[in-house]
Scaffold this motif. Structure first.
Motif, PDB file in Angstrom:
ATOM      1  N   THR A   2      36.490  47.877  37.295  1.00 49.34           N
ATOM      2  CA  THR A   2      37.747  48.195  37.950  1.00 49.34           C
ATOM      3  C   THR A   2      38.206  49.571  37.518  1.00 49.34           C
ATOM      4  N   GLU A   3      39.385  50.013  38.046  1.00 54.23           N
ATOM      5  CA  GLU A   3      39.920  51.323  37.709  1.00 54.23           C
ATOM      6  C   GLU A   3      40.156  51.462  36.211  1.00 54.23           C
ATOM      7  N   SER A   4      40.590  50.399  35.575  1.00 53.74           N
ATOM      8  CA  SER A   4      40.915  50.472  34.159  1.00 53.74           C
ATOM      9  C   SER A   4      39.736  50.109  33.274  1.00 53.74           C
ATOM     10  N   GLY A   5      38.566  49.947  33.888  1.00 49.79           N
ATOM     11  CA  GLY A   5      37.389  49.649  33.095  1.00 49.79           C
ATOM     12  C   GLY A   5      37.216  48.188  32.806  1.00 49.79           C
ATOM     13  N   GLU A   6      37.947  47.314  33.527  1.00 48.24           N
ATOM     14  CA  GLU A   6      37.834  45.893  33.260  1.00 48.24           C
ATOM     15  C   GLU A   6      36.588  45.345  33.936  1.00 48.24           C
ATOM     16  N   ILE A   7      35.938  44.413  33.299  1.00 49.03           N
ATOM     17  CA  ILE A   7      34.760  43.777  33.866  1.00 49.03           C
ATOM     18  C   ILE A   7      35.183  42.862  34.998  1.00 49.03           C
ATOM     19  N   GLU A   8      34.480  42.911  36.127  1.00 50.49           N
ATOM     20  CA  GLU A   8      34.893  42.179  37.315  1.00 50.49           C
ATOM     21  C   GLU A   8      34.574  40.706  37.268  1.00 50.49           C
ATOM     22  N   GLY A   9      33.649  40.273  36.423  1.00 50.08           N
ATOM     23  CA  GLY A   9      33.291  38.871  36.470  1.00 50.08           C
ATOM     24  C   GLY A   9      32.740  38.362  35.163  1.00 50.08           C
ATOM     25  N   GLU A  10      32.613  37.044  35.098  1.00 48.33           N
ATOM     26  CA  GLU A  10      32.087  36.391  33.897  1.00 48.33           C
ATOM     27  C   GLU A  10      30.659  35.951  34.167  1.00 48.33           C
ATOM     28  N   THR A 158      41.112  39.032  35.833  1.00 52.24           N
ATOM     29  CA  THR A 158      41.253  40.477  35.955  1.00 52.24           C
ATOM     30  C   THR A 158      42.596  40.802  36.584  1.00 52.24           C
ATOM     31  N   ARG A 159      43.086  42.000  36.307  1.00 55.41           N
ATOM     32  CA  ARG A 159      44.414  42.396  36.772  1.00 55.41           C
ATOM     33  C   ARG A 159      44.305  43.030  38.157  1.00 55.41           C
ATOM     34  N   ASN A 160      43.893  42.234  39.120  1.00 53.90           N
ATOM     35  CA  ASN A 160      43.765  42.689  40.505  1.00 53.90           C
ATOM     36  C   ASN A 160      43.737  41.459  41.414  1.00 53.90           C
ATOM     37  N   ASP A 161      43.476  41.673  42.700  1.00 52.96           N
ATOM     38  CA  ASP A 161      43.475  40.568  43.658  1.00 52.96           C
ATOM     39  C   ASP A 161      42.421  39.519  43.320  1.00 52.96           C
ATOM     40  N   ALA A 162      41.304  39.954  42.762  1.00 52.83           N
ATOM     41  CA  ALA A 162      40.248  39.001  42.392  1.00 52.83           C
ATOM     42  C   ALA A 162      40.745  38.049  41.308  1.00 52.83           C
ATOM     43  N   GLY A 163      41.528  38.565  40.372  1.00 51.39           N
ATOM     44  CA  GLY A 163      42.100  37.711  39.334  1.00 51.39           C
ATOM     45  C   GLY A 163      43.085  36.706  39.901  1.00 51.39           C
ATOM     46  N   ILE A 164      43.897  37.146  40.863  1.00 57.06           N
ATOM     47  CA  ILE A 164      44.844  36.236  41.528  1.00 57.06           C
ATOM     48  C   ILE A 164      44.080  35.130  42.240  1.00 57.06           C
ATOM     49  N   GLU A 165      43.013  35.506  42.941  1.00 54.88           N
ATOM     50  CA  GLU A 165      42.222  34.520  43.685  1.00 54.88           C
ATOM     51  C   GLU A 165      41.570  33.511  42.737  1.00 54.88           C
ATOM     52  N   LEU A 222      50.642  37.522  36.485  1.00 54.31           N
ATOM     53  CA  LEU A 222      49.592  38.482  36.832  1.00 54.31           C
ATOM     54  C   LEU A 222      50.059  39.423  37.943  1.00 54.31           C
ATOM     55  N   TYR A 223      50.838  38.896  38.879  1.00 55.39           N
ATOM     56  CA  TYR A 223      51.407  39.755  39.925  1.00 55.39           C
ATOM     57  C   TYR A 223      52.309  40.830  39.309  1.00 55.39           C
ATOM     58  N   THR A 224      53.071  40.470  38.252  1.00 58.54           N
ATOM     59  CA  THR A 224      53.929  41.479  37.623  1.00 58.54           C
ATOM     60  C   THR A 224      53.092  42.585  36.993  1.00 58.54           C
ATOM     61  N   GLN A 225      51.944  42.228  36.421  1.00 57.77           N
ATOM     62  CA  GLN A 225      51.072  43.232  35.815  1.00 57.77           C
ATOM     63  C   GLN A 225      50.443  44.124  36.876  1.00 57.77           C
ATOM     64  N   ILE A 226      50.090  43.521  38.014  1.00 60.05           N
ATOM     65  CA  ILE A 226      49.539  44.312  39.122  1.00 60.05           C
ATOM     66  C   ILE A 226      50.594  45.284  39.649  1.00 60.05           C
ATOM     67  N   GLY A 227      51.841  44.804  39.758  1.00 60.86           N
ATOM     68  CA  GLY A 227      52.917  45.672  40.227  1.00 60.86           C
ATOM     69  C   GLY A 227      53.182  46.816  39.269  1.00 60.86           C
ATOM     70  N   ALA A 228      53.137  46.537  37.965  1.00 57.68           N
ATOM     71  CA  ALA A 228      53.446  47.558  36.964  1.00 57.68           C
ATOM     72  C   ALA A 228      52.380  48.648  36.895  1.00 57.68           C
ATOM     73  N   ASP A 239      54.504  50.745  47.964  1.00 58.97           N
ATOM     74  CA  ASP A 239      54.447  49.546  48.815  1.00 58.97           C
ATOM     75  C   ASP A 239      53.650  48.427  48.141  1.00 58.97           C
ATOM     76  N   GLN A 240      52.568  48.782  47.452  1.00 59.13           N
ATOM     77  CA  GLN A 240      51.777  47.769  46.744  1.00 59.13           C
ATOM     78  C   GLN A 240      52.565  47.179  45.578  1.00 59.13           C
ATOM     79  N   ALA A 241      53.335  48.020  44.899  1.00 61.86           N
ATOM     80  CA  ALA A 241      54.167  47.527  43.794  1.00 61.86           C
ATOM     81  C   ALA A 241      55.248  46.589  44.331  1.00 61.86           C
ATOM     82  N   ILE A 242      55.875  46.958  45.441  1.00 61.87           N
ATOM     83  CA  ILE A 242      56.893  46.097  46.062  1.00 61.87           C
ATOM     84  C   ILE A 242      56.299  44.746  46.422  1.00 61.87           C
ATOM     85  N   ASP A 243      55.127  44.781  47.049  1.00 65.80           N
ATOM     86  CA  ASP A 243      54.470  43.536  47.458  1.00 65.80           C
ATOM     87  C   ASP A 243      54.150  42.660  46.246  1.00 65.80           C
ATOM     88  N   ALA A 244      53.642  43.282  45.168  1.00 65.93           N
ATOM     89  CA  ALA A 244      53.267  42.513  43.971  1.00 65.93           C
ATOM     90  C   ALA A 244      54.489  41.887  43.308  1.00 65.93           C
TER      91      ALA A 244
END
Length: 664
Positions: A2-10, A158-165, A222-228, A239-244
């Motif tokens: 991801t953008e922050s270097g997080e691993i996308e999967g286990e 993960t701190r993105n849509d994949a983590g929410i899913e 997790l949505y709050t972290q995505i928004g931040a 707009d993405q922050a508002i949505d999150a």
């Protein structure tokens, strides 16, 4: 990555990768979560020690022992206080969750995820498969492993849509787990252990509702972290922050409305009220940033609109501050949060007065400008009318505008200095360079503007600037989570359709019936799907003579499993029989017990005094996705009555069979 270097999967045991999980990511946020988990475990140990010492203190009559225990208790309480302060500091590490660009923007307040301990699910579920479903548990090793892997993965999304899913996948899967393995009248002995996200205090409950609620809380967090983390210098980022943040508010509000009597403070009604208001305030702040970014053709109107938008942000943060300082919330909410909210309230009050001053001092009316529109906008700017001449006079007189603008700037400077003073009182916030920079830049901007319009020959008394009337162009929404977006397949699908094969139903063992085909066929009528129901039996027919009864379900034909077979598929099997005889496996649902259990309140509605949540009647009106289609929603907190998909009951007289039944 991801953008922050997080691993996308286990990486799973079969070599595949579960999307949305990052257990091995060495990012700041991952390290922060690991520290939180360590502190939570230490808090748990200290609380166990304190409980034991308190019991001993009450039980002993020996004065020396009492003195020793009292001394030990003081040490334990001191350690607990230090651990809670360390946890508060971690909860206040909002810079970890912010975006990583070099732009200067006001930081947001995200929530940390609730931590959980491992849960032993395998043995209790195996026992139920053996006892209740009458099947060898060894056949379901793969399913049990998949459930364990899913629960483990959802602990580190993960701190993105994949983590929410990923969280929603587990959340939706709990609907099936609840119906499969948690009877309404039996205690499974499974303890779900979660830590409070704000205090670190552990809570454990045997009710699956605690698991559901905790996962839902983490969805909101997790949505709050995505928004931040959004880049709020572009319209897309805002707009993405508002949505999150709106989705975070929706998840937390949904939790508040559908649960009660939470065992942990972070999931209590007062706490959730506060968190929802905090998320709405952060949405309103993003709306202000959007207005600033978009602008309008008329600069004067844009500045007045910006002033009113800033006043609106100040108002909602003031409401959040009031909520945070009321008991019981004030006893456990981080002091840095309360301080930051108060700082933002004062900061945006200052910003609103600054823009009002700029609008007045720099006002110019172009040849195409509508004077009446300018006058109307100015009339709507203040809560009360300012002292002095009429607004039309103020609008046309440069000196009168300068006087009123100077009054607004004076108020802006006072508010900026108050925000900086409050900020300086919090040790944790003093470490946040970005917030200090934002406050300092805004303060200098107001001072610079004041020096530009100030004159040595100003002998007039500066009037008191009225408060700015709060107004917004976009009201925040509370977006309820859309669980249907994440389709899941029942992990224990092979156990059979939930309409029959659930934890609340009882059925007979499979009975094999050998049928001889006569000239008139087998002599029974079928109806329904998954499983197919024997709706009627012809008197003295082959089925009747073999002992087949109305209301029984066909689960196999010639040893071929038919639990999930559609009506047409069973019909085809019967038509393709090449011999004159056929063996079908049938079960009988315990109708009386089934009806009694269907009328019982669900797990959430029948909990004892030690329970956590109570069900919501509103949830019963929601539809559950057809489990035979491989998807399901955990949007019902109460279990529902199950009937066949065609609406038939479990015992249908032969005479009532309509034309849609199939006769054999």
């Amino acid at each position: 990555m991801t953008e922050s270097g997080e691993i996308e999967g286990e990486l799973r045991s079969d070599g595949s990768v579960r999307k949305g999980c990052d257990p091995f990511a060495q990012t700041q946020r991952s390290k922060l979560q690991n520290r939180r988990a360590r502190i939570n475990l230490q808090i748990n140990k200290e609380m166990l020690m304190r409980a034991g010492a308190e019991n001993l203190f009450r039980a002993t009559t020996n004065n020396k022992v009492k003195e020793t225990v009292a001394l030990e208790l003081s040490f334990v309480n001191s350690n607990l206080q230090l651990l809670k302060e360390e946890l508060e500091e971690l909860n206040s590490s909002v810079e970890v969750y912010q975006n990583e660009n070099e732009s200067v923007s006001v930081p947001m307040i995200p929530l940390g995820l609730k931590e959980t301990k491992d849960v032993e699910l395998t043995m209790p579920l195996k026992d139920l498969i053996e006892e209740h479903y009458n099947e060898p548990a060894c056949r379901y090793e793969k399913e049990l492993k998949e459930l364990a892997d899913l629960r483990q993965a959802m602990r580190t999304p993960t701190r993105n849509d994949a983590g929410i899913e990923l969280l929603m996948e587990y959340y939706n899967q709990l609907y099936f787990i609840d119906n499969r393995f948690f009877p309404p009248n039996k205690n499974m002995g499974i303890f779900f252990h979660w830590y409070d996200s704000l205090t670190g205090v552990p809570s454990y409950q045997r009710a699956l509702a605690f698991e559901k609620g905790s996962v839902l809380f983490n969805i909101g967090a997790l949505y709050t972290q995505i928004g931040a983390r959004q880049e709020r210098t572009t319209k897309e980022g805002i707009d993405q922050a508002i949505d999150a943040f709106q989705k975070a508010a929706g998840a937390l509000n949904y939790l508040k409305e559908n649960f009660s009597n939470a065992p942990s403070l972070d999931m209590s009604t007062p706490s959730l009220n506060m968190l929802v208001r905090l998320m709405i305030a952060q949405v309103q702040e993003c709306v202000f940033e959007n207005v600033m970014l978009a602008g309008v053709k008329d600069e004067f109107l844009m500045q007045l609109q910006s002033a009113q938008e800033a006043a609106r942000v100040a108002d909602v943060y003031s409401l959040v501050y009031q909520t945070m300082t009321q008991p019981p919330v004030k006893n456990y909410v981080p002091f840095s949060w309360t301080t930051m909210v108060q700082v933002k309230s004062e900061y945006f009050k200052a910003v609103s007065h600054y823009f009002a001053a700029v609008a007045l001092c720099d006002h110019t009316m172009g040849p195409d400008a509508d004077e009446s529109e300018h006058v109307k906008a100015l009339q709507q700017l203040h809560v009360t009318m300012p002292e002095g001449p009429s607004l039309i006079t103020v609008l046309k007189d440069n000196e009168e505008r300068r006087k009123l603008g100077k009054a607004h700037l004076k108020k802006a400077i006072i508010k900026h200095e108050e925000a900086m003073r409050i900020h300086s009182l919090c040790r944790i916030l003093r470490k946040m360079d970005i917030l200090q920079e934002v406050l300092a830049v805004a303060h200098k901007r107001s001072l610079k503007k004041y020096s530009e319009i100030d004159r040595e020959d100003d002998f007039f008394e500066t009037v008191e600037a009225p408060d700015i009337h709060p107004k917004t162009q976009q009201k925040p929404e509370i977006k309820t989570p859309n669980f249907s977006k994440v389709k899941v397949t029942d992990i224990f699908h092979r156990l059979g359709p939930l309409s029959v094969f659930s934890a609340k139903n009882r059925w007979s063992s499979v009975r094999d019936v050998d049928l001889e085909k006569s000239e008139k066929g087998f002599g029974f009528t079928l109806r329904g799907d998954s499983p197919v129901l024997i709706a009627g039996v012809v008197p003295d027919g082959s089925a009747d003579k073999a002992g087949l009864g109305e209301g029984e379900y066909i689960v196999s034909v010639n040893e071929q499993d038919c639990k999930w077979s559609k009506h047409s598929e069973v019909v085809q099997l019967l038509k393709t029989v090449s011999t004159e005889s056929i063996k079908i496996g049938v079960i009988t649902l315990n109708t009386t017990e089934h009806q009694n259990n269907a009328d019982r309140k669900s797990l959430l509605g029948t909990m004892s005094s030690a329970s956590i949540f109570s069900g919501s009647d509103k949830e019963n009106s929601r539809k559950i996705a057809d489990s035979s289609k491989g998807s399901g929603l955990l949007t019902t907190w109460n279990k529902r009555k199950n009937t066949n998909k065609d609406g038939s009951t479990h015992s249908v007289p032969f005479s009532s069979v309509t034309d849609d039944g199939s006769f054999y």
